[in-house]
Structures are given as structure tokens and as C-alpha cells.
Motif scaffolding. Structure first.
Motif, mmCIF file in Angstrom:
data_model
loop_
_atom_site.group_PDB
_atom_site.id
_atom_site.type_symbol
_atom_site.label_atom_id
_atom_site.label_comp_id
_atom_site.label_asym_id
_atom_site.label_seq_id
_atom_site.Cartn_x
_atom_site.Cartn_y
_atom_site.Cartn_z
ATOM 1 N N ASP A 45 1.119 -1.127 0.052
ATOM 2 C CA ASP A 45 0.498 0.469 -0.774
ATOM 3 C C ASP A 45 1.331 0.870 0.252
ATOM 4 O O ASP A 45 1.971 1.579 0.258
ATOM 5 N N ARG A 46 0.747 2.041 -0.744
ATOM 6 C CA ARG A 46 0.831 3.410 -0.506
ATOM 7 C C ARG A 46 0.906 4.057 0.880
ATOM 8 O O ARG A 46 -0.531 4.407 1.465
ATOM 9 N N VAL A 47 1.414 4.545 1.219
ATOM 10 C CA VAL A 47 1.241 5.162 2.636
ATOM 11 C C VAL A 47 1.511 6.747 2.128
ATOM 12 O O VAL A 47 0.505 7.547 3.008
ATOM 13 N N ALA A 48 2.745 8.076 1.914
ATOM 14 C CA ALA A 48 2.628 9.187 2.071
ATOM 15 C C ALA A 48 3.828 9.471 0.716
ATOM 16 O O ALA A 48 4.651 8.697 0.361
ATOM 17 N N VAL A 49 3.548 9.847 -0.106
ATOM 18 C CA VAL A 49 4.148 10.691 -1.482
ATOM 19 C C VAL A 49 3.923 12.036 -1.303
ATOM 20 O O VAL A 49 3.107 12.743 -0.891
ATOM 21 N N MET A 50 5.630 12.094 -1.914
ATOM 22 C CA MET A 50 5.700 13.927 -2.329
ATOM 23 C C MET A 50 6.175 14.401 -3.329
ATOM 24 O O MET A 50 6.904 13.252 -4.150
ATOM 25 N N ASP A 51 5.677 14.609 -3.789
ATOM 26 C CA ASP A 51 6.949 15.688 -5.463
ATOM 27 C C ASP A 51 7.677 16.596 -5.447
ATOM 28 O O ASP A 51 7.587 16.926 -4.068
ATOM 29 N N SER A 52 8.705 16.542 -6.559
ATOM 30 C CA SER A 52 9.726 17.803 -6.836
ATOM 31 C C SER A 52 9.385 18.997 -6.049
ATOM 32 O O SER A 52 9.914 19.509 -5.962
ATOM 33 N N ASN A 53 7.448 19.000 -6.596
ATOM 34 C CA ASN A 53 7.092 20.872 -6.750
ATOM 35 C C ASN A 53 6.931 20.350 -4.887
ATOM 36 O O ASN A 53 6.215 21.285 -4.462
ATOM 37 N N GLY A 54 6.756 20.341 -3.696
ATOM 38 C CA GLY A 54 6.369 19.587 -2.546
ATOM 39 C C GLY A 54 5.072 19.366 -2.453
ATOM 40 O O GLY A 54 4.701 19.497 -1.073
ATOM 41 N N VAL A 55 4.571 19.089 -3.401
ATOM 42 C CA VAL A 55 3.358 17.919 -3.104
ATOM 43 C C VAL A 55 3.130 16.829 -2.510
ATOM 44 O O VAL A 55 2.899 16.143 -2.848
ATOM 45 N N GLN A 56 2.186 16.655 -1.291
ATOM 46 C CA GLN A 56 2.140 15.526 -0.747
ATOM 47 C C GLN A 56 0.954 15.051 -0.875
ATOM 48 O O GLN A 56 -0.002 16.051 -0.348
ATOM 49 N N SER A 57 0.708 13.901 -0.709
ATOM 50 C CA SER A 57 -0.671 13.130 -0.015
ATOM 51 C C SER A 57 -0.057 11.984 1.074
ATOM 52 O O SER A 57 0.673 11.411 1.355
#
Length: 119
Positions: A45-57
Motif C-alpha cells: 500500500d502507498r503510505v505517503a508521497v511527495m513530488d518535486s513541487n512539494g505536493v504531499q499526499s
């Protein structure tokens, strides 16, 4: 590219842990980075991600308890886990992939670090 996780361990319910993932080698100028977990007999399962723009989920199950962060100077991704529950017990993996909307693809994975929460 190499990803090396650390920081896992055993903790009682309500406790905290901070996972680290050191990334070495050239990856992507625009990227997605994330933490995933897999418990025995269950899917990853996906727990937490962030992209190079700093957007988190965050997954609903960890929202408000876990925080993803990165230190670019140290090429390190972190996962601060608070108010841990027994159901958080799993092998935790970090991963990196090219930036895409909603961060669906990950090309590089670490070996995992075990988190065990006792109730």
C-alpha cells in the motif's frame, strides 16, 4: 541508483518512529518520492508521497499521524510516524520515480525496514 532505508524497529502502540531513506545516484530532475508498506499476506500500500513541487499526499489511514519530508542537502527522505497503531505493523519501503500527476510510477525501491507495533 540506490535507496537505503533505516529507522524501523519495535515500538508500543502510541509511540513514534522516524524512518529515513538515503538516495544515492542520479534519479530525476522532477520526481515523485514515497513511502509504501506491506504487511504479511497483504498487498503493498502507498503510505505517503511527495513530488518535486512539494505536493504531499497521504493514505487515509495515516493522515494526521504520519509526515513525509525530505532533506535535499542530505538526499534523504523521511517518514515521521506518530501515534502508531498495531495495524501500522509492516515492512516499509521508500521509492523514487519520474514526476507524473498523482505520482503513479516508481522505478527505484529500497530493501525495506521493518516496523512492528505492539498493542
Amino acid at each position: 541508483v540506490q535507496l537505503v532505508e533505516s529507522g524501523g524497529g519495535s515500538v508500543q502502540a502510541g509511540g513514534s518512529l522516524r524512518l529515513s531513506c538515503v538516495v544515492s545516484g542520479n534519479t530525476y530532475r522532477r520526481y515523485c518520492m514515497g513511502w509504501f508498506r506491506q504487511a504479511p499476506g497483504k498487498e503493498r500500500d502507498r503510505v505517503a508521497v511527495m513530488d518535486s513541487n512539494g505536493v504531499q499526499s497521504y493514505a487515509d489511514s495515516v493522515q494526521g499521524r504520519f509526515t513525509i519530508a525530505q532533506d535535499n542537502a542530505k538526499s534523504t527522505l523521511y517518514l515521521q510516524m506518530n501515534s502508531l497503531k498495531a495495524e501500522d505493523t509492516a515492512m516499509y519501503y521508500c521509492a523514487v520515480g519520474p514526476f507524473q500527476s498523482l505520482c503513479p510510477v516508481y522505478d527505484y525501491w529500497g530493501q525495506g525496514t521493518q516496523v512492528t507495533v505492539s498493542s
